[in-house]
Design a protein around this motif. Sequence first.
Motif, PDB file in Angstrom:
ATOM      1  N   SER A   1      36.221  19.068  68.139  1.00 53.63           N
ATOM      2  CA  SER A   1      35.222  19.553  68.144  1.00 53.63           C
ATOM      3  C   SER A   1      34.433  19.106  67.279  1.00 53.63           C
ATOM      4  CB  SER A   1      34.511  21.044  68.175  1.00 53.63           C
ATOM      5  OG  SER A   1      34.778  21.370  69.993  1.00 53.63           O
TER       6      SER A   1
ATOM      7  N   GLY B   1      35.933  16.194  76.970  1.00 57.28           N
ATOM      8  CA  GLY B   1      36.971  17.627  76.618  1.00 57.28           C
ATOM      9  C   GLY B   1      37.269  17.776  77.443  1.00 57.28           C
TER      10      GLY B   1
ATOM     11  N   ALA C   1      41.388  19.175  77.833  1.00 53.35           N
ATOM     12  CA  ALA C   1      41.295  19.944  77.983  1.00 53.35           C
ATOM     13  C   ALA C   1      43.033  20.525  80.067  1.00 53.35           C
ATOM     14  CB  ALA C   1      40.325  21.136  78.679  1.00 53.35           C
TER      15      ALA C   1
ATOM     16  N   LYS D   1      32.912  26.815  60.598  1.00 53.53           N
ATOM     17  CA  LYS D   1      31.767  26.974  60.932  1.00 53.53           C
ATOM     18  C   LYS D   1      30.375  27.723  59.828  1.00 53.53           C
ATOM     19  CE  LYS D   1      30.990  30.541  64.485  1.00 53.53           C
ATOM     20  NZ  LYS D   1      31.214  31.126  65.309  1.00 53.53           N
TER      21      LYS D   1
ATOM     22  N   SER E   1      29.201  16.937  71.701  1.00 54.23           N
ATOM     23  CA  SER E   1      30.708  17.392  71.700  1.00 54.23           C
ATOM     24  C   SER E   1      31.148  17.270  72.287  1.00 54.23           C
ATOM     25  CB  SER E   1      29.754  19.558  71.957  1.00 54.23           C
ATOM     26  OG  SER E   1      29.457  19.321  73.083  1.00 54.23           O
ATOM     27  N   PRO E   2      33.013  17.716  72.801  1.00 51.77           N
ATOM     28  CA  PRO E   2      33.513  17.172  73.620  1.00 51.77           C
ATOM     29  C   PRO E   2      33.012  17.080  74.909  1.00 51.77           C
ATOM     30  CG  PRO E   2      34.392  18.036  71.658  1.00 51.77           C
ATOM     31  CD  PRO E   2      33.005  18.840  71.648  1.00 51.77           C
ATOM     32  N   ALA E   3      32.224  18.606  75.216  1.00 52.65           N
ATOM     33  CA  ALA E   3      31.577  18.521  76.643  1.00 52.65           C
ATOM     34  C   ALA E   3      31.235  17.602  77.008  1.00 52.65           C
ATOM     35  CB  ALA E   3      31.506  20.317  76.702  1.00 52.65           C
ATOM     36  N   ARG E   4      30.072  17.506  76.058  1.00 55.52           N
ATOM     37  CA  ARG E   4      29.462  16.260  76.369  1.00 55.52           C
ATOM     38  C   ARG E   4      29.107  14.683  75.969  1.00 55.52           C
ATOM     39  NH1 ARG E   4      25.439  17.129  79.887  1.00 55.52           N
ATOM     40  NH2 ARG E   4      24.428  16.467  78.108  1.00 55.52           N
TER      41      ARG E   4
ATOM     42  N   ASP F   1      35.050  32.485  69.160  1.00 60.33           N
ATOM     43  CA  ASP F   1      33.816  30.966  69.612  1.00 60.33           C
ATOM     44  C   ASP F   1      34.133  31.999  71.244  1.00 60.33           C
ATOM     45  OD1 ASP F   1      32.828  30.649  67.313  1.00 60.33           O
ATOM     46  OD2 ASP F   1      33.980  28.592  67.585  1.00 60.33           O
ATOM     47  N   ILE F   2      35.514  31.566  71.039  1.00 58.55           N
ATOM     48  CA  ILE F   2      36.057  31.701  73.213  1.00 58.55           C
ATOM     49  C   ILE F   2      35.692  33.699  73.641  1.00 58.55           C
ATOM     50  CG2 ILE F   2      37.795  32.236  75.256  1.00 58.55           C
ATOM     51  CD1 ILE F   2      39.111  30.916  73.215  1.00 58.55           C
TER      52      ILE F   2
ATOM     53  N   GLU G   1      28.159  24.034  72.663  1.00 57.96           N
ATOM     54  CA  GLU G   1      28.378  23.198  71.365  1.00 57.96           C
ATOM     55  C   GLU G   1      27.157  21.900  70.688  1.00 57.96           C
ATOM     56  OE1 GLU G   1      32.189  22.309  71.253  1.00 57.96           O
ATOM     57  OE2 GLU G   1      33.109  23.697  70.148  1.00 57.96           O
TER      58      GLU G   1
ATOM     59  N   TRP H   1      36.969  26.887  76.034  1.00 56.86           N
ATOM     60  CA  TRP H   1      36.010  25.549  76.011  1.00 56.86           C
ATOM     61  C   TRP H   1      36.816  24.656  76.288  1.00 56.86           C
ATOM     62  CZ3 TRP H   1      39.224  20.993  73.927  1.00 56.86           C
ATOM     63  CH2 TRP H   1      38.659  19.923  73.423  1.00 56.86           C
ATOM     64  N   PRO H   2      36.338  23.223  76.358  1.00 55.72           N
ATOM     65  CA  PRO H   2      34.873  22.654  75.986  1.00 55.72           C
ATOM     66  C   PRO H   2      33.858  23.690  76.425  1.00 55.72           C
ATOM     67  CG  PRO H   2      35.649  21.357  77.725  1.00 55.72           C
ATOM     68  CD  PRO H   2      36.940  22.478  77.621  1.00 55.72           C
ATOM     69  N   ARG H   3      33.057  23.787  75.479  1.00 58.38           N
ATOM     70  CA  ARG H   3      31.338  24.191  75.734  1.00 58.38           C
ATOM     71  C   ARG H   3      30.227  24.192  75.708  1.00 58.38           C
ATOM     72  NH1 ARG H   3      34.756  28.489  72.968  1.00 58.38           N
ATOM     73  NH2 ARG H   3      34.292  27.402  71.281  1.00 58.38           N
ATOM     74  N   THR H   4      29.527  23.323  76.835  1.00 66.43           N
ATOM     75  CA  THR H   4      28.315  22.570  76.587  1.00 66.43           C
ATOM     76  C   THR H   4      27.496  22.943  75.737  1.00 66.43           C
ATOM     77  OG1 THR H   4      28.578  22.399  78.830  1.00 66.43           O
ATOM     78  CG2 THR H   4      26.405  22.182  77.930  1.00 66.43           C
TER      79      THR H   4
ATOM     80  N   GLN I   1      41.180  23.387  68.532  1.00 61.64           N
ATOM     81  CA  GLN I   1      39.626  22.959  69.645  1.00 61.64           C
ATOM     82  C   GLN I   1      38.948  22.717  68.083  1.00 61.64           C
ATOM     83  OE1 GLN I   1      39.675  26.457  72.030  1.00 61.64           O
ATOM     84  NE2 GLN I   1      41.060  25.635  73.686  1.00 61.64           N
TER      85      GLN I   1
END
Lengths: 497, 225
Positions: free
Chosen positions: A209, A192, A196, A364, A219-222, B53-54, B65, B60-63, A205
Motif C-alpha cells: 500500500s 490489489g 490478493a 500508520k 491504493s492497490p485496490a484503485r 486494519d483488517i 485506503e 485487504w486490498p481496501r478501497t 500488505q
Amino acid sequence: MDDDVTKQGGESAEKLTRRGFLGMAASMTAAATATALPQVVNAATGKGEARDVLDVAIIGAGLAGLTAARDLRRAGCESFVVLEARDRVGGRTLNHDLGKGYFSEAGGQWIGPGQTAVADLARELGVGTFPTYWQGETTLLAAGARASIDTGGGFGTDPKIAHELEKLAKSVPSGAPWKSPRAAEFDSMSVGDWLAKKNIAPEDQIGWSTGLAITGGSSPARISLLHWLSMVNSAECNYDRLEAVKGGAQETRISGGSQILSIKMAEALGGNVRLSSPVLRIENWQDGPVAIHTPQGVIRAHSVIMALSPPLCQQIAFDPPLPERRREMQRRWPAFAPGRKTSHVYKKPFWREKGLNGWIFQPKGPVLWAYDNSPEDQSFGVINAFVHISMLPSDPKAAEAELSRIYAQAFGEEALHPVSYHEHDWRKADKWTLTCVSPMPPGFLTKYGEALHPPAGRLIWSGTETADIWSGYMDGAVRSGHQAALQALQAVAERRG
Amino acid sequence: MNVIKTRGRSRRAVVLGAWLLLPAAAIAAALYGPELYRLIQLGRQVDQIALEDIRASGPWPRTSEACIGCHGLNGNAQTQAYPRLAGQPEAYLRKQLSAFASGERNDPTMTSLALSMSEQEVDGLAKHFSKMAPAPNATFRGDTALVARGEALVKGNNCAACHGQRLEGREAYPRLAGQGSGYLRDQLTRFKSGERRDTGGVMAAVTANLSLQDIDAVAQFLASR
C-alpha cells in the motif's frame, strides 16, 4: 478566478512576464518583451488581421510547454507564444528557496536511468546533477517502536513478486497500454486484486500500500494492473528502476532544484512566455485560426500545443465542444492524487553522522516517505517528506511541529529544531495543478486511452501524460514537448507547403 | 516474505515488502543485542497495525485506503480544508458520491474519483465511513467571539431541524459538528453563490442571508463542536 491569479490589463503583460521568474527577474533581458510579437488582438471581437495570427500558441509553461517552445525556436520558428496561468513557470516542479542559492523541491524532482530526455535537457541548459542520498540506515517507525536497517537505496519490494510483474509488463507498451494483447484482462483488475491472489501476509500488505501510494498515487485496490504494468514497462521492465533510489527513477537530483530547468528555458524565451494568462476559452479549433481567450485579450494561432494535463483541459471552454470521446476522457481522467510535500531545513544533515540516510517509513502516520534532500555540498541538511495531506494539521506551524517530533523519534533530539520549514499542498495552493501522477482505475485505459493522443483539429495534445516513455515523470514531460513541437512544425511546413 | 538478503557486507532488509522483520530473519542477518530487540518490537507493532486494519476496515486490498490522503485516518482529517467523513450518515455519503458522478456537484478531484467507482465500491465506502467514530476536531483553533456569533446564527437559522439536535447529521443531511472549518466555509460560500445546490434549495435560502463574515462565524462554531 483564484486569488493568486492577478488580473491585469494587457499593458502590464510585459511586467508580469519579467516579474514572475522567482527572483530571476534581474537576469532577464529587458529587451525580451512581447512587443516584437503580433500582439493581442481586439478583445471584444476576437478579430484581427491575418498577420496577427501566430504559427503556434503553447498553453502551459511547464517542462512540456517550454521544451516545445525551445524546439520551435531552435527550428527557426519565432512566431509563437507560451501562455501560463500562474505567475510562475515550472508547472508541477516548484522550488522552495532555502536562501544562499539553495533550493528544495515541492514537486517533481528526480531523474533516473533511461530518463535520457530530461537528462539531456539539463546538460544542454548547463544544469548539473548529483546523486540522491541513500547511504546508511533507513528508519522504520510504527507506533512507539523504532528500528533502522540498511535498505540498499531501495524500497525492498518482494523480488519474487516484482519479477512476476516485470515479466507481465513486457507485453504492455508504456505509451499505449491499451494496445497490449492482454489489455482487457489486465485492465479488468486492480493491482490489489492481482496481489490478493499472491497471499500477501498482512504485514506485507502495508508495504504494498505504501509503495503504490508513493509511486502510483493511490491504493492497490484503485490502480489498474494494466496501468501499473505500463509504468514498469516505462522502466524497461525493471521494478527497481521504477521504484528505487539507487538504480531507480529517484536516483539523480538537479543542482539548483528541478524548477531551474523551466526557469532557464523561460529566461531564454523571454517575452514569448506570458505569465498570469489563464486560457478561458478556445474557439474555432477545428479549422483555425484558433482564437484563444485570456483575461488579457484574444490570441490567434494556426496551431495550439496543449501542454497541460488532460483533466486541466476541462477548465477551458471549447467552442465548438471537443469530440465526445476526448471530452469524456478528460472528465474521467483520474485527477485524484494530489500531494502535500514538506521540507525541514536543518543546519547540517546530522543524521548522516549517525549512520542514518534520513529516510523514514511510517506504516500508520502522516509520513509516507521522508528522505534526505540536502544540497550536494551539505550546506544545509534537508528532510523532505511525502505526507498524507490530512494526517497533519492545516496550520504549517502545527504541521512542522508534529513532523519534527516524528523526525526526533527517528534521528534524535536535534530534529526538534529545524532552521526553517516549507510545505506545499498542491490541491489547495491554486487550481492549476489537479494531480501529481494519474492513478488509472481499472477499465479506464481500455475505454478512453485511444482518445489521449489524436489531435483535435488544430489542437496538439502534449504534457507528460501523453508521453510514450516515462509518462507522469519530468522525463515524460520533456519527451512530450519534443513530440508536440515536431507536430506543430509539420503543420507550419504544410501551411507554407 | 520477510526476507533479509545479505548482499556483500551490507544487510539489506526488504522494507516495504516486509514490514515484519521476524527474529529469525534478523538473526540470519547477524543482528544481535538492542538492534535485534528493536526489530522484534517494530515487527510486533506492524503486525498489530495490519491486523487492526483488517478488523476495522475489512480484508485487504481496501478501497477506503484511497481516501486516507485527503480525508485522514478512518475519515478523521486533521486538516480543516478537507472534509471529515467519519460518522457522516450513510445516505448522505452515498448521495454525495452519486452527485459528484452525475455532475450535480462539482470538484475536480471528487468528480473523477466518483466516476471511477462501481456501485459496490460507493456502497462499501458509504457504509464504512458512516461506521467510523468521529473524533473531536482537535486541530481547530477558533476565535471565541466568532464562535459565539456563529452559535447564535446556527440557532437562529434552526440548522438543527435538518442536521440534528447535536448537529450530528441524519439521513441525507450531513454531520456538521466538528467538521473542518475551511471546508465548511468553502461549502457555505458555494451554496451562497449557487455553485453548489441542494434539493429544495434550503441551503441557498439560508446562505442568502449570511454575509461572508457570518459564514466564517458559522464555520468556526460548527468546527468547534
